[in-house]
Write an enzyme that holds these catalytic residues in place. Structure first.
Site, PDB file in Angstrom:
ATOM      1  N   HIS A 412       5.065  -3.136  -1.924  1.00 38.06           N
ATOM      2  CA  HIS A 412       5.134  -2.081  -0.906  1.00 38.06           C
ATOM      3  C   HIS A 412       3.930  -1.123  -0.997  1.00 38.06           C
ATOM      4  O   HIS A 412       4.069   0.040  -1.372  1.00 38.06           O
ATOM      5  CB  HIS A 412       6.424  -1.265  -1.038  1.00 38.06           C
ATOM      6  CG  HIS A 412       7.588  -1.858  -0.319  1.00 38.06           C
ATOM      7  ND1 HIS A 412       8.883  -1.667  -0.727  1.00 38.06           N
ATOM      8  CD2 HIS A 412       7.667  -2.641   0.780  1.00 38.06           C
ATOM      9  CE1 HIS A 412       9.711  -2.307   0.078  1.00 38.06           C
ATOM     10  NE2 HIS A 412       8.991  -2.910   0.997  1.00 38.06           N
ATOM     11  N   PHE A 565       5.024   1.008  -4.672  1.00 36.98           N
ATOM     12  CA  PHE A 565       6.356   1.232  -5.226  1.00 36.98           C
ATOM     13  C   PHE A 565       7.144  -0.075  -5.126  1.00 36.98           C
ATOM     14  O   PHE A 565       6.782  -0.993  -4.402  1.00 36.98           O
ATOM     15  CB  PHE A 565       7.079   2.338  -4.449  1.00 36.98           C
ATOM     16  CG  PHE A 565       6.298   3.622  -4.381  1.00 36.98           C
ATOM     17  CD1 PHE A 565       6.366   4.556  -5.401  1.00 36.98           C
ATOM     18  CD2 PHE A 565       5.445   3.883  -3.312  1.00 36.98           C
ATOM     19  CE1 PHE A 565       5.622   5.729  -5.352  1.00 36.98           C
ATOM     20  CE2 PHE A 565       4.697   5.046  -3.252  1.00 36.98           C
ATOM     21  CZ  PHE A 565       4.799   5.979  -4.275  1.00 36.98           C
ATOM     22  N   HIS A 566       8.228  -0.140  -5.871  1.00 35.87           N
ATOM     23  CA  HIS A 566       9.189  -1.228  -5.725  1.00 35.87           C
ATOM     24  C   HIS A 566       8.605  -2.601  -6.046  1.00 35.87           C
ATOM     25  O   HIS A 566       8.717  -3.528  -5.245  1.00 35.87           O
ATOM     26  CB  HIS A 566       9.767  -1.251  -4.291  1.00 35.87           C
ATOM     27  CG  HIS A 566      10.080   0.095  -3.738  1.00 35.87           C
ATOM     28  ND1 HIS A 566       9.849   0.428  -2.423  1.00 35.87           N
ATOM     29  CD2 HIS A 566      10.590   1.201  -4.321  1.00 35.87           C
ATOM     30  CE1 HIS A 566      10.213   1.678  -2.212  1.00 35.87           C
ATOM     31  NE2 HIS A 566      10.680   2.173  -3.356  1.00 35.87           N
ATOM     32  N   PRO A 567       7.969  -2.800  -7.212  1.00 39.47           N
ATOM     33  CA  PRO A 567       7.462  -4.125  -7.547  1.00 39.47           C
ATOM     34  C   PRO A 567       8.597  -5.143  -7.623  1.00 39.47           C
ATOM     35  O   PRO A 567       9.685  -4.843  -8.110  1.00 39.47           O
ATOM     36  CB  PRO A 567       6.785  -3.922  -8.907  1.00 39.47           C
ATOM     37  CG  PRO A 567       7.449  -2.711  -9.486  1.00 39.47           C
ATOM     38  CD  PRO A 567       7.762  -1.832  -8.309  1.00 39.47           C
TER      39      PRO A 567
END
Length: 630
Positions: A412, A565-567
């Site tokens: 993201h 963000f949000h790997p």
């Protein structure tokens, strides 16, 4: 956490740092907060990785050396006017290099501004006591123990798996690298002080590539849920359909079954639409701008019943309103018998290679902060250390042989812009992420109105010296929007111990990010902004939409301030054993008894803030594991 002697700089380093901060903030003695910022910068730098800390020290020394050559005196010995001339002479230094130096200075300066303008903040209610957790510091844990299941990591996926397995009657031990932080601790410290404790590497984890991308991740009991914004999106149907069609997750991604699990997670987290009374002026401006443009937008759904609008979600909620998993999920797990070992790094998954039917899990080996080792023997190991650390754990354990392990990383990518308004924006309670603008979500763009915690901001303000100081003092008039895009997985994770995440921004995603900047600028002007700060070094300010589009006409994504963000996706589930390291039920291929239950299991970018998605997936795979124990 890596430490280096430069965390406690010698006299020369300290002088260089003080001189650089004074120059960047045009400290002429008239602003006490500016003078105090130099010492505060040391607090920001201390937890950073060695390379980042040394980079700041080297930059400060270089500017100091230039001042000495130019004037015969060091920077901190010059009057403000002469320091300004030194900075002006260095104006040709590429903006990204200056921006890297400015970030810790802006964080320090905004915190000092807050403390000097509000030295005695109004009293806040005493935070409620947190639900009890059975946490045991690793120093007090025995060298050998036995369990039915060991869960590595206590974030969204790990907490959900631990709760499910414990409620099914298994003896569960959760092993967490971070420590347990309480709501009372959050309420007693400034957001910046908490930030450096709650994030790995002080929030300075970077995806190496062009451009480099900042990827902050939490490290605490509760994982990144402790420091996320509390935004809760349900998994889009189109994403579930992709997982069914392309990745063979026919049962797991069934819309009805997955929807029921999302319902359960929402009930557990008390998810609801954020009421308007604490949305904040920035969120209301975003709604107004969207309405004027005829765009789809609305208050976000969040897991924060009774939110008081402190805007401190990303540094630990000081009121206990945000239901991160250490307040909502792990208490249930512990009530069912689970235990949590804190401050422990799992070094490898133990396996028994000689069992009939092939190798199987036998537990985990871990280390305490003092370097001593311990083991927990178990036939079931749940991998939930996050999309960056879970592949490294498999590699250390000799279980990362599948060619796709560590690949398929989606993150993201995100950027932000700010609009300046005539009236103050930060003038009352507000939610850190308040309004969602979904008009362009079909293009992969999700826009969210944001408000920084007191004394902090992720937006890199333009200018140096007096210009930067003026921006800092007028920051309360800025409304910030952030946009994240659904990327084409372009990253991978290398390493067994120290992790090296690599990422290549797809050119199409770069164009989408620029489209997002245009949309955010249009939205802010529609809401009444006098100017928009673009984050573009060649065109940092624009006055109208025509100027905005002109500034973007020759811009590239490399010029943007990118974060991520949000790997996800690095141990993806899938039906095809040639492309997916784990099967559709979450079991790691090549060994029995290792279950993947975190964001690394997601086959592709979830396109929304993923906490609900991760928890629903972890619920699905852990329920099946409880029914069919290895």
């Amino acid at each position: 956490m890596n430490r280096h002697p430069s965390a406690h700089p010698g006299h020369s380093d300290h002088r260089s740092r003080r001189g650089l901060v004074a120059a960047l903030l045009a400290d002429d003695g008239s602003r006490p907060w500016a003078a105090a910022a130099a010492d505060r910068v040391g607090t920001v730098l201390a937890p950073l990785p060695d390379l980042a800390r040394l980079g700041f020290t080297a930059a400060a020394a270089a500017v100091d050396g230039y001042a000495l050559l130019r004037t015969g005196r060091r920077l901190d010995a010059l009057p403000a006017a002469e320091r300004a001339r030194v900075l002006a002479a260095l104006s040709r230094v590429p903006a990204p290099l200056w921006d890297a130096v400015k970030v810790p200075v802006i964080l320090a300066a905004r915190t000092e501004l807050m403390l000097h303008h509000r030295p005695h903040p109004s009293a806040t209610p005493v935070p409620p006591a947190d639900p009890p957790l059975d946490c045991v510091p690793s120093a007090e844990w025995p060298d050998r123990a036995v369990a039915d299941a060991v869960v590595v990591g206590s974030g969204a996926g790990g907490a959900t798996a631990a709760r499910t397995l414990a409620r099914a009657g298994l003896r569960v031990v959760v092993v967490e690298e971070g420590r347990h932080h309480t709501t009372a601790e959050f309420a007693a410290r400034t957001p910046l002080e908490r930030f450096t404790d709650l994030y790995r590497d002080g929030g300075a984890t970077v995806l190496a590539g062009r451009p480099p991308v900042l990827l902050p991740t939490g490290r605490a009991v509760g994982g990144t849920t402790v420091v996320n914004a509390g935004t809760c999106y349900r998994t889009p149907d189109r994403v579930l359909e992709r997982w069914r069609r392309r990745h063979g997750l026919v049962d797991l991604a069934d819309p009805d079954a997955f929807g029921a699990r999302l319902d359960e997670v929402e009930r557990l987290l008390q998810v609801a639409t954020q009421p308007l009374d604490v949305l904040g002026r920035g969120g209301l401006l975003a709604l107004a701008g969207a309405a004027k443009l005829g765009w789809q937008a609305g208050p976000l759904r969040r897991n924060a019943p009774g939110c008081r609008g402190s805007t401190q979600c990303v540094t630990g909620c000081p009121t206990g309103a945000k239901q991160s998993v250490q307040l909502s999920v792990l208490p249930d797990a512990c009530a069912a018998g689970a235990r949590i070992v804190t401050s422990a790094r799992v070094t490898r998954i133990l396996t028994d290679p000689d069992r009939p039917g092939g190798p199987r899990a036998a537990g985990i080996a871990a280390r305490r902060p003092d370097g001593t080792a311990f083991e927990i023997l178990s036939p079931l190991v749940v991998v939930a250390a996050g999309a960056l650390r879970s592949p490294a754990l498999l590699n250390r354990s000799g279980l990362g042989r599948h060619p796709a392990t560590g690949r398929n990383l989606a993150v993201h990518p995100a950027t932000s812009v700010a609009g300046r308004f005539a009236e103050p924006v930060a003038d009352g309670p507000a939610v850190l992420q308040s309004t969602g603008v979904e008009e362009l979500h079909h293009e992969g763009i999700l826009i969210e109105a944001t408000a920084p915690p007191p004394g902090m901001s992720s937006f890199v303000l333009p200018g140096l010296g007096r210009e930067l100081r003026a921006e800092l003092e007028a920051a309360d008039h800025l409304a910030t929007l952030g946009a994240m895009i659904a990327d084409r997985p372009g990253g991978r994770v290398l390493g067994r111990g120290p992790v090296l995440p690599l990422y290549r921004l797809d050119p199409r995603d770069g164009r989408t990010l620029l489209r997002a900047v245009a949309a955010m600028g249009e939205l802010l002007f529609a809401a009444g902004a006098d100017e928009v700060l673009t984050g573009l070094p060649r065109h940092p300010r624009v006055r109208d939409t025509a100027e905005l589009h002109g500034a973007l006409a020759d811009a590239t994504a490399d010029e943007l301030h990118l974060s991520a963000f949000h790997p996800s996706g690095t141990i993806a589930l899938g039906a095809d054993p040639r492309t997916a390291p784990a099967d559709p039920d979450g079991w790691l291929r090549g060994v029995r008894g290792v279950l993947v239950a975190d964001a690394s299991a997601l086959p592709s970018c979830p396109e929304v803030n993923p906490q609900l998605t991760i928890m629903a997936l972890a619920l699905a795979v852990s329920e099946r594991a409880a029914d069919h124990r290895p």
